[in-house]
Design a protein around this motif. Sequence first.
Motif, PDB file in Angstrom:
ATOM      1  N   HIS A   1      -1.559   7.380  -9.713  1.00  0.00           N
ATOM      2  CA  HIS A   1      -0.521   6.736  -9.020  1.00  0.00           C
ATOM      3  C   HIS A   1      -0.956   6.413  -7.465  1.00  0.00           C
ATOM      4  CE1 HIS A   1       3.963   5.398  -8.518  1.00  0.00           C
ATOM      5  NE2 HIS A   1       4.004   6.495  -7.472  1.00  0.00           N
ATOM      6  N   SER A   2      -1.203   4.915  -7.316  1.00  0.00           N
ATOM      7  CA  SER A   2      -1.592   4.782  -5.850  1.00  0.00           C
ATOM      8  C   SER A   2      -1.223   3.307  -5.732  1.00  0.00           C
ATOM      9  CB  SER A   2      -3.259   4.956  -6.108  1.00  0.00           C
ATOM     10  OG  SER A   2      -3.742   3.865  -6.393  1.00  0.00           O
ATOM     11  N   ARG A   3      -1.576   2.908  -4.362  1.00  0.00           N
ATOM     12  CA  ARG A   3      -1.493   1.530  -4.084  1.00  0.00           C
ATOM     13  C   ARG A   3      -2.208   0.474  -4.736  1.00  0.00           C
ATOM     14  NH1 ARG A   3       2.787  -1.190  -2.322  1.00  0.00           N
ATOM     15  NH2 ARG A   3       2.437  -2.320  -0.486  1.00  0.00           N
ATOM     16  N   TRP A   4      -3.498   1.142  -5.354  1.00  0.00           N
ATOM     17  CA  TRP A   4      -4.151   0.158  -5.948  1.00  0.00           C
ATOM     18  C   TRP A   4      -3.537  -0.455  -7.282  1.00  0.00           C
ATOM     19  CZ3 TRP A   4      -8.308  -1.682  -3.141  1.00  0.00           C
ATOM     20  CH2 TRP A   4      -8.633  -0.986  -1.943  1.00  0.00           C
ATOM     21  N   ARG A   5      -2.700   0.343  -7.751  1.00  0.00           N
ATOM     22  CA  ARG A   5      -2.003  -0.364  -8.939  1.00  0.00           C
ATOM     23  C   ARG A   5      -1.175  -1.553  -8.633  1.00  0.00           C
ATOM     24  NH1 ARG A   5      -4.542   3.367  -9.652  1.00  0.00           N
ATOM     25  NH2 ARG A   5      -5.983   1.620  -9.742  1.00  0.00           N
ATOM     26  N   HIS A   6      -0.679  -1.347  -7.418  1.00  0.00           N
ATOM     27  CA  HIS A   6       0.235  -2.607  -6.897  1.00  0.00           C
ATOM     28  C   HIS A   6      -0.679  -3.921  -6.663  1.00  0.00           C
ATOM     29  CE1 HIS A   6       3.477   0.358  -5.497  1.00  0.00           C
ATOM     30  NE2 HIS A   6       3.530  -0.017  -6.825  1.00  0.00           N
TER      31      HIS A   6
ATOM     32  N   VAL B   1       0.002   0.929   2.483  1.00  0.00           N
ATOM     33  CA  VAL B   1       0.664   2.183   2.357  1.00  0.00           C
ATOM     34  C   VAL B   1       1.864   2.152   3.363  1.00  0.00           C
ATOM     35  CG1 VAL B   1       1.071   4.731   2.122  1.00  0.00           C
ATOM     36  CG2 VAL B   1      -0.613   3.778   0.774  1.00  0.00           C
ATOM     37  N   LEU B   2       1.523   2.365   4.630  1.00  0.00           N
ATOM     38  CA  LEU B   2       2.350   2.454   5.732  1.00  0.00           C
ATOM     39  C   LEU B   2       3.374   1.019   5.614  1.00  0.00           C
ATOM     40  CD1 LEU B   2       0.246   3.596   8.654  1.00  0.00           C
ATOM     41  CD2 LEU B   2       1.372   4.970   7.043  1.00  0.00           C
ATOM     42  N   LEU B   3       3.045   0.038   5.101  1.00  0.00           N
ATOM     43  CA  LEU B   3       3.931  -1.139   5.020  1.00  0.00           C
ATOM     44  C   LEU B   3       4.849  -0.961   3.909  1.00  0.00           C
ATOM     45  CD1 LEU B   3       1.710  -3.745   6.409  1.00  0.00           C
ATOM     46  CD2 LEU B   3       3.610  -2.591   7.580  1.00  0.00           C
ATOM     47  N   ASP B   4       4.636   0.216   2.940  1.00  0.00           N
ATOM     48  CA  ASP B   4       5.266   0.246   1.648  1.00  0.00           C
ATOM     49  C   ASP B   4       6.713   0.868   1.307  1.00  0.00           C
ATOM     50  OD1 ASP B   4       5.177  -0.241  -1.186  1.00  0.00           O
ATOM     51  OD2 ASP B   4       4.711   1.884  -1.490  1.00  0.00           O
ATOM     52  N   ALA B   5       7.520   1.064   2.465  1.00  0.00           N
ATOM     53  CA  ALA B   5       8.772   1.386   2.567  1.00  0.00           C
ATOM     54  C   ALA B   5       9.590   0.311   1.745  1.00  0.00           C
ATOM     55  CB  ALA B   5       9.256   1.845   3.602  1.00  0.00           C
TER      56      ALA B   5
ATOM     57  N   THR C   1      -2.424   9.535   0.559  1.00  0.00           N
ATOM     58  CA  THR C   1      -3.723  10.558   0.092  1.00  0.00           C
ATOM     59  C   THR C   1      -4.213  10.282  -1.307  1.00  0.00           C
ATOM     60  OG1 THR C   1      -2.938  12.249   1.339  1.00  0.00           O
ATOM     61  CG2 THR C   1      -4.300  12.979  -0.464  1.00  0.00           C
ATOM     62  N   TYR C   2      -2.747  10.125  -2.179  1.00  0.00           N
ATOM     63  CA  TYR C   2      -2.935   9.452  -3.467  1.00  0.00           C
ATOM     64  C   TYR C   2      -3.959   8.115  -3.544  1.00  0.00           C
ATOM     65  CZ  TYR C   2       0.004  12.794  -5.820  1.00  0.00           C
ATOM     66  OH  TYR C   2       0.583  13.919  -6.162  1.00  0.00           O
ATOM     67  N   SER C   3      -3.444   7.286  -2.742  1.00  0.00           N
ATOM     68  CA  SER C   3      -3.936   5.944  -2.686  1.00  0.00           C
ATOM     69  C   SER C   3      -5.612   5.805  -1.952  1.00  0.00           C
ATOM     70  CB  SER C   3      -3.355   4.981  -1.622  1.00  0.00           C
ATOM     71  OG  SER C   3      -1.981   4.912  -2.566  1.00  0.00           O
ATOM     72  N   LEU C   4      -6.049   6.982  -1.432  1.00  0.00           N
ATOM     73  CA  LEU C   4      -7.265   7.206  -0.740  1.00  0.00           C
ATOM     74  C   LEU C   4      -8.105   7.612  -1.952  1.00  0.00           C
ATOM     75  CD1 LEU C   4      -6.783   7.800   3.059  1.00  0.00           C
ATOM     76  CD2 LEU C   4      -6.869   5.702   1.605  1.00  0.00           C
ATOM     77  N   LEU C   5      -7.695   8.473  -3.055  1.00  0.00           N
ATOM     78  CA  LEU C   5      -8.634   8.867  -3.801  1.00  0.00           C
ATOM     79  C   LEU C   5      -9.712   8.175  -4.386  1.00  0.00           C
ATOM     80  CD1 LEU C   5      -5.911  11.108  -6.018  1.00  0.00           C
ATOM     81  CD2 LEU C   5      -7.226  11.875  -3.861  1.00  0.00           C
ATOM     82  N   GLU C   6      -9.312   6.890  -4.905  1.00  0.00           N
ATOM     83  CA  GLU C   6     -10.303   6.192  -5.408  1.00  0.00           C
ATOM     84  C   GLU C   6     -11.351   5.410  -4.705  1.00  0.00           C
ATOM     85  OE1 GLU C   6      -7.441   4.173  -9.133  1.00  0.00           O
ATOM     86  OE2 GLU C   6      -6.494   4.471  -7.027  1.00  0.00           O
TER      87      GLU C   6
ATOM     88  N   LEU D   1       6.182  12.455  -5.401  1.00  0.00           N
ATOM     89  CA  LEU D   1       6.560  12.036  -4.358  1.00  0.00           C
ATOM     90  C   LEU D   1       8.044  11.790  -4.498  1.00  0.00           C
ATOM     91  CD1 LEU D   1       3.926   9.203  -4.055  1.00  0.00           C
ATOM     92  CD2 LEU D   1       3.780  11.252  -3.038  1.00  0.00           C
ATOM     93  N   PRO D   2       8.781  12.212  -3.261  1.00  0.00           N
ATOM     94  CA  PRO D   2      10.298  12.227  -3.254  1.00  0.00           C
ATOM     95  C   PRO D   2      10.960  11.149  -2.617  1.00  0.00           C
ATOM     96  CG  PRO D   2       9.494  13.554  -1.444  1.00  0.00           C
ATOM     97  CD  PRO D   2       8.325  13.157  -2.097  1.00  0.00           C
TER      98      PRO D   2
END
Length: 439
Positions: A89-94, A130-134, A316-321, A339-340
């Motif tokens: 589950h990461s930003r790369w999916r989007h 990610v920081l723009l993802d709210a 962190t999840y989005s930086l794994l890849e 993620l809550p």
Amino acid sequence: MSETTPIPDNLSNPANANYTIAGNLRGISAAAELRSTRTIRARASALLERARRGESAWFTVNDGAMTTAAALVAEITRARYPSLEIPYHSRWRHFEAGGIDRLAQLNDALASATPAGRARAQIDLALISVLLDAGAGPQWHYLEAAQGEHPCSEYSRSEGLGVASFHAFMAGLFSSDPQQPLQADAAGLKAITADQLAQAFQVTPENPLIGLEGRAALLRRLGQALQDQPAIFGQRGRPGHLFEALVQPGQSAIEAHELLSVLLTSLSSIWPAQNVLGNIPLGDCWQHSAAGDGESAKAGPSHGWMPFHKLSQWLTYSLLEPFEWAGVQVKGLDALTGLPEYRNGGLFLDAGVLLLKDPAQANRLHAAGDELIVEWRALTVALLDELAPLVREQLGLTAEQMPLACVLEGGTWAAGRALAQQLHQGLPPLNIQSDGTVF
């Protein structure tokens, strides 16, 4: 939330330096405790058990609905990933929205870069995005121009924010060097204005984006934090220098919590300043009267605070890849929590696992610091840990085959969105006022 934890007079009195030093040390220790996922899990679990005992002012827990929730998540996971080869589950999916391989577009543009150089650019992109993802809000959308054989397409919510931020990055919006557009650096970020973001994200009065000013301010604070820490982010202040900061020559693996810890400590100054312990910013950490009850350090400064660090963990999840693509293994993935946010949290409300004691609360506007919202998020963290093994059992997978990062992707986030679409026209089950930095 405007309240902060008061410091006793004997700790803030400059006439007594010894007590001031002691107070500062206690504050630093408490802040470190609140940045640990062990603390997040322990306090979330305690609040869940408290709710099960009927002591919550806000929720009752219907454990009988967990099996149904797990079955829904498993069904959606199978539909999304029939082979059960589930990515993180990461930003790369989007960035894959619409079936377009935007990572390949980025890598093609970085064809002459070294593996480390490519990782730096990928980290730059992921961190900014990610920081723009709210939450974008229900009215906003982004129209992407035709991409090769793909016609122009419209995206909204997280996919839209991901695609919009990808194109802003590719256009060099976050770089101060026109000759090096595929980077984010301190000078470029410090110069970002809400008007620039509005143009990049196609914002108009008819196409409003929630928290636009807050997003721009967050990027400017990020630029300052990067500039202030050249030992971590290099002289140009690039997020991508995290790669060199964490991976020493000859090193082939890092720990996921180590990555999170560096993000939490180095970026602590970028979050809104209302949540502080003394003068230490806590970020996504909120007051709850029962948080920390039963702990040996109940009287300590961290008592009464419930940490989450949702965006930092999503990051962190989005930086794994990017690390793994560069040949660096990231271990200990399940040290990170679920993620809550309102899709995962919405899953438990809409599936009937959590029930509001006062149903009228669903129609009220809540702030992120309201105790009802803080508790909802805490219960979400704890319930995700309990749901994960039920989902794996339904799918016949082990924890090694399906870590929590894959349960979220498979998964809980998509199930929460599906239920919201079915029950609330896509809106979350609780109405939360967002400043663009939490939800």
